[in-house]
Design a protein around this motif. Structure first.
Motif, PDB file in Angstrom:
ATOM      1  N   SER A   1       1.859  10.292  -8.249  1.00 55.63           N
ATOM      2  CA  SER A   1       1.149   9.245  -8.985  1.00 55.63           C
ATOM      3  C   SER A   1      -0.330   9.575  -9.128  1.00 55.63           C
ATOM      4  N   MET A   2      -0.835  10.535  -8.332  1.00 49.80           N
ATOM      5  CA  MET A   2      -2.230  10.956  -8.534  1.00 49.80           C
ATOM      6  C   MET A   2      -2.414  11.476  -9.961  1.00 49.80           C
ATOM      7  N   GLN A   3      -1.420  12.241 -10.445  1.00 51.02           N
ATOM      8  CA  GLN A   3      -1.552  12.742 -11.819  1.00 51.02           C
ATOM      9  C   GLN A   3      -1.467  11.587 -12.815  1.00 51.02           C
TER      10      GLN A   3
ATOM     11  N   ILE B   1      -9.325  -2.161 -14.670  1.00 50.48           N
ATOM     12  CA  ILE B   1      -9.507  -2.504 -13.258  1.00 50.48           C
ATOM     13  C   ILE B   1      -8.343  -1.877 -12.499  1.00 50.48           C
ATOM     14  N   TYR B   2      -8.678  -1.148 -11.452  1.00 50.81           N
ATOM     15  CA  TYR B   2      -7.649  -0.444 -10.662  1.00 50.81           C
ATOM     16  C   TYR B   2      -7.272  -1.322  -9.468  1.00 50.81           C
ATOM     17  N   VAL B   3      -5.966  -1.654  -9.388  1.00 51.88           N
ATOM     18  CA  VAL B   3      -5.509  -2.613  -8.377  1.00 51.88           C
ATOM     19  C   VAL B   3      -4.226  -2.101  -7.706  1.00 51.88           C
ATOM     20  N   MET B   4      -4.140  -2.299  -6.383  1.00 53.28           N
ATOM     21  CA  MET B   4      -2.902  -1.988  -5.650  1.00 53.28           C
ATOM     22  C   MET B   4      -2.288  -3.313  -5.201  1.00 53.28           C
ATOM     23  N   PRO B   5      -1.263  -3.801  -5.892  1.00 56.21           N
ATOM     24  CA  PRO B   5      -0.783  -5.163  -5.614  1.00 56.21           C
ATOM     25  C   PRO B   5       0.017  -5.297  -4.319  1.00 56.21           C
TER      26      PRO B   5
ATOM     27  N   HIS C   1      -1.601  -2.868  -0.038  1.00 57.00           N
ATOM     28  CA  HIS C   1      -2.839  -2.232  -0.474  1.00 57.00           C
ATOM     29  C   HIS C   1      -3.326  -1.162   0.516  1.00 57.00           C
ATOM     30  N   ASN C   2      -3.791  -0.064  -0.044  1.00 61.18           N
ATOM     31  CA  ASN C   2      -4.409   0.993   0.738  1.00 61.18           C
ATOM     32  C   ASN C   2      -5.928   0.842   0.636  1.00 61.18           C
ATOM     33  N   PRO C   3      -6.655   0.477   1.665  1.00 65.54           N
ATOM     34  CA  PRO C   3      -6.311   0.559   3.074  1.00 65.54           C
ATOM     35  C   PRO C   3      -5.951  -0.755   3.787  1.00 65.54           C
TER      36      PRO C   3
ATOM     37  N   ASP D   1       1.362   0.923  -7.793  1.00 64.11           N
ATOM     38  CA  ASP D   1       2.330   0.277  -6.901  1.00 64.11           C
ATOM     39  C   ASP D   1       3.041   1.313  -6.011  1.00 64.11           C
ATOM     40  N   ALA D   2       2.220   2.159  -5.376  1.00 61.33           N
ATOM     41  CA  ALA D   2       2.779   3.269  -4.584  1.00 61.33           C
ATOM     42  C   ALA D   2       3.656   2.785  -3.424  1.00 61.33           C
ATOM     43  N   TYR D   3       3.340   1.585  -2.878  1.00 58.46           N
ATOM     44  CA  TYR D   3       4.010   1.163  -1.631  1.00 58.46           C
ATOM     45  C   TYR D   3       5.059   0.082  -1.840  1.00 58.46           C
ATOM     46  N   VAL D   4       5.397  -0.207  -3.107  1.00 57.50           N
ATOM     47  CA  VAL D   4       6.258  -1.361  -3.400  1.00 57.50           C
ATOM     48  C   VAL D   4       7.581  -1.362  -2.624  1.00 57.50           C
TER      49      VAL D   4
ATOM     50  N   SER E   1       3.951   4.290 -10.157  1.00 56.48           N
ATOM     51  CA  SER E   1       4.556   4.348  -8.834  1.00 56.48           C
ATOM     52  C   SER E   1       4.952   5.792  -8.522  1.00 56.48           C
ATOM     53  N   THR E   2       5.647   5.987  -7.406  1.00 51.97           N
ATOM     54  CA  THR E   2       5.834   7.346  -6.899  1.00 51.97           C
ATOM     55  C   THR E   2       7.064   7.461  -5.997  1.00 51.97           C
ATOM     56  N   PHE E   3       7.587   8.673  -5.903  1.00 51.10           N
ATOM     57  CA  PHE E   3       8.649   8.951  -4.928  1.00 51.10           C
ATOM     58  C   PHE E   3       8.068   9.464  -3.601  1.00 51.10           C
ATOM     59  N   SER E   4       6.723   9.561  -3.531  1.00 47.84           N
ATOM     60  CA  SER E   4       6.101  10.161  -2.336  1.00 47.84           C
ATOM     61  C   SER E   4       6.383   9.384  -1.065  1.00 47.84           C
ATOM     62  N   LYS E   5       6.470   8.058  -1.179  1.00 45.50           N
ATOM     63  CA  LYS E   5       6.631   7.245   0.024  1.00 45.50           C
ATOM     64  C   LYS E   5       8.106   6.926   0.292  1.00 45.50           C
TER      65      LYS E   5
ATOM     66  N   ILE F   1       7.643  16.672  -2.973  1.00 46.66           N
ATOM     67  CA  ILE F   1       8.329  16.901  -4.260  1.00 46.66           C
ATOM     68  C   ILE F   1       7.384  16.641  -5.433  1.00 46.66           C
ATOM     69  N   ARG F   2       6.245  15.981  -5.161  1.00 44.26           N
ATOM     70  CA  ARG F   2       5.230  15.673  -6.168  1.00 44.26           C
ATOM     71  C   ARG F   2       5.844  15.019  -7.403  1.00 44.26           C
ATOM     72  N   MET F   3       6.357  13.844  -7.235  1.00 44.56           N
ATOM     73  CA  MET F   3       6.929  13.164  -8.391  1.00 44.56           C
ATOM     74  C   MET F   3       6.591  11.671  -8.388  1.00 44.56           C
TER      75      MET F   3
HETATM   76  C1  LIG Z   1      -2.417   3.792  -3.412  1.00 46.67           C
HETATM   77  C2  LIG Z   1      -1.991   5.193  -3.593  1.00 46.67           C
HETATM   78  N1  LIG Z   1      -1.778   5.669  -4.821  1.00 46.67           N
HETATM   79  C3  LIG Z   1      -1.391   6.931  -5.023  1.00 46.67           C
HETATM   80  C4  LIG Z   1      -1.198   7.794  -3.977  1.00 46.67           C
HETATM   81  C5  LIG Z   1      -0.803   9.203  -4.266  1.00 46.67           C
HETATM   82  O1  LIG Z   1       0.537   9.360  -4.296  1.00 46.67           O
HETATM   83  P1  LIG Z   1       1.262  10.655  -4.873  1.00 46.67           P
HETATM   84  O2  LIG Z   1       1.690  11.450  -3.697  1.00 46.67           O
HETATM   85  O3  LIG Z   1       2.395  10.106  -5.654  1.00 46.67           O
HETATM   86  O4  LIG Z   1       0.309  11.405  -5.749  1.00 46.67           O
HETATM   87  C6  LIG Z   1      -1.394   7.358  -2.681  1.00 46.67           C
HETATM   88  C7  LIG Z   1      -1.185   8.280  -1.569  1.00 46.67           C
HETATM   89  O5  LIG Z   1      -1.666   8.177  -0.495  1.00 46.67           O
HETATM   90  C8  LIG Z   1      -1.814   6.025  -2.481  1.00 46.67           C
HETATM   91  O6  LIG Z   1      -2.064   5.550  -1.257  1.00 46.67           O
END
Ligand SMILES: Cc1ncc(COP(=O)(O)O)c(C=O)c1O
Length: 406
Positions: free
Chosen positions: A101-103, A173-177, A180-182, A210-213, A237-241, A247-249
């Motif tokens: 999701s970073m990309q 506006i960038y929001v983590m619903p 939230h990190n952190p 929504d990385a942590y949904v 969102s992401t498969f990272s968590k 796998i970077r997806m």
């Molecule tokens: C809120 C948030 N978004 C995105 C990412 C990045 O995730 P990804 O590994 O899918 O690039 C992280 C990873 O720590 C995160 O905490």
């Protein structure tokens, strides 16, 4: 041959802080609360191995081509179906699979903005996003969060002020619903609605990360911000968590197909690995995903409980926190005069890492918090790690008390 001169690299790069914990050599017995790594135990290595073998054996020659086999379509369809869990209904052509999701954050940012534009973030926010916005040469300001997420009333006041004073309103506006990190908090439903209404009224986008949904300890999921205002939200969102970060997806989705087309135009990496998508398609068709997540969430919930009880035991009323109902992080707040950067080094020397709060604020404004990740370490390490932080903190506290007496 000798070089005549230093080579001047691009001036584009802003000065980005390197995290002290990332910078240090490994302590032989380090308990790493600093980084948001999933537990090793969360990776279903046997099924991933089987999926990789199936990807090669069942359709290898096609899956290894530039255009890939049927994997990428399968992944798109899976994301489309799963999005319904957060009340999103979307066509597959409105979804873009990215390298993490970073990309997706990078592509969405560059689709929505030009250098010099204004964006607003939560305070505190994810430092990886601050980094992306700085690299995109944006002007960043922030709105605080409380235990129910972004303060939408404060946001509304700031928007009104901006209009009144002819100051640019944010492009997004960038929001983590969720989780939230952190801080680990969730945005309340009322605030989700309010945020979407403001986006329509003032014509800005919401970048909903929504990385942590899926990391919900109760299994409960709230409707996304996207649901309340699809025309002004890009959802990520992401498969990272859930599967593995290696796998970077990840993915982005938007109601406006133009947004996705523009993001595709900016995506200059050929494509997100079609072969990895082939593997993931086998994994997703064979795994019982809800059960897989239940298992992971049970593990994380146990680790979160272990961290909370260690914090209670070692710190008592010295710190405050909102107990997370999911995600990866516990955000500890110390008395206001504390500067957590001043004992981070000592803590590291004692064999525990955390991230000091200054990195989560655009101006390093608040220094009295720390982010602890509870996912990567086991219960015993968690207890030991929190004890080490406490030793370090109380030593620091004593030293500032002595200084104040002088
Ligand atoms: C809120 C948030 N978004 C995105 C990412 C990045 O995730 P990804 O590994 O899918 O690039 C992280 C990873 O720590 C995160 O905490």
């Amino acid at each position: 041959m000798e070089l005549v001169k230093d080579y001047p690299l691009s001036k584009r790069f802003p000065e980005l802080p390197l995290l002290s914990a990332a910078n240090t050599k490994k302590h032989s017995d380090l308990i790493p609360f600093a980084f948001g790594h999933p537990a090793q135990e969360s990776f279903d290595v046997p099924l991933l191995s089987q999926s990789a073998v199936s990807a090669l054996q069942l359709d290898g020659p096609r899956a290894l081509q530039y255009s890939g086999g049927s994997g990428p379509d399968f992944v798109l369809n899976w994301i489309q179906q799963r999005s319904k869990h957060v009340s999103i209904s979307v066509e597959t052509q409105n979804i873009l699979v990215t390298a993490g999701s970073m990309q997706a954050i990078d592509l969405a940012t560059r689709t929505l903005t030009d250098p010099g534009d204004h964006v607003w973030v939560e305070a505190p926010t994810f430092f990886g996003a601050i980094r992306q916005f700085s690299l995109a040469e944006l002007k960043i300001s922030s709105i605080p969060v409380d235990h129910n997420g972004l303060l939408t009333d404060e946001l509304e006041n700031k928007l009104k002020e901006a209009v009144k004073n002819n100051v640019p309103i944010p492009k997004f506006i960038y929001v983590m619903p969720n989780y939230h990190n952190p801080t680990g908090v969730c945005l309340s439903i009322d605030r989700r609605k309010k945020l979407a209404e403001l986006a329509y009224e003032y014509n800005f986008y919401v970048l909903e990360d929504d990385a942590y949904v899926e990391l919900s300890f109760s299994g409960k999921k709230l409707p996304s911000i996207y649901t309340f205002g699809p025309k002004r939200v890009i959802y990520l969102s992401t498969f990272s968590k859930t599967i593995a970060p290696g796998i970077r997806m990840g993915w982005a989705l938007a109601d406006d197909e133009q947004i996705i087309l523009r993001m595709k135009m900016l995506k200059s990496d050929g494509s997100t690995s079609v072969f990895v998508q082939e593997i993931i398609s086998h994994f997703l068709s064979d795994v019982k995903f809800d059960y897989h997540m239940k298992r992971i969430n049970e593990l994380y919930c146990t680790r979160k409980d272990a961290m909370i009880s260690a914090v209670k035991e070692c710190f008592g009323k010295e710190v405050t926190y909102t107990e997370p109902e999911g995600g990866f992080f516990l955000w500890l707040s110390f008395p206001e005069k504390v500067n957590t950067s001043e004992f981070a080094g000592d803590a590291l020397a004692r064999g525990v890492s955390f991230i000091e709060s200054k990195y989560f604020y655009i101006d390093g404004a608040e220094t009295n918090h720390i982010r602890l990740s509870f996912t990567f370490t086991n219960e015993e390490e968690i207890k030991k790690g929190v004890q080490r932080i406490a030793e370090s903190y109380y030593r620091y506290k004593k030293s500032i008390e002595v200084l104040n007496e002088v």
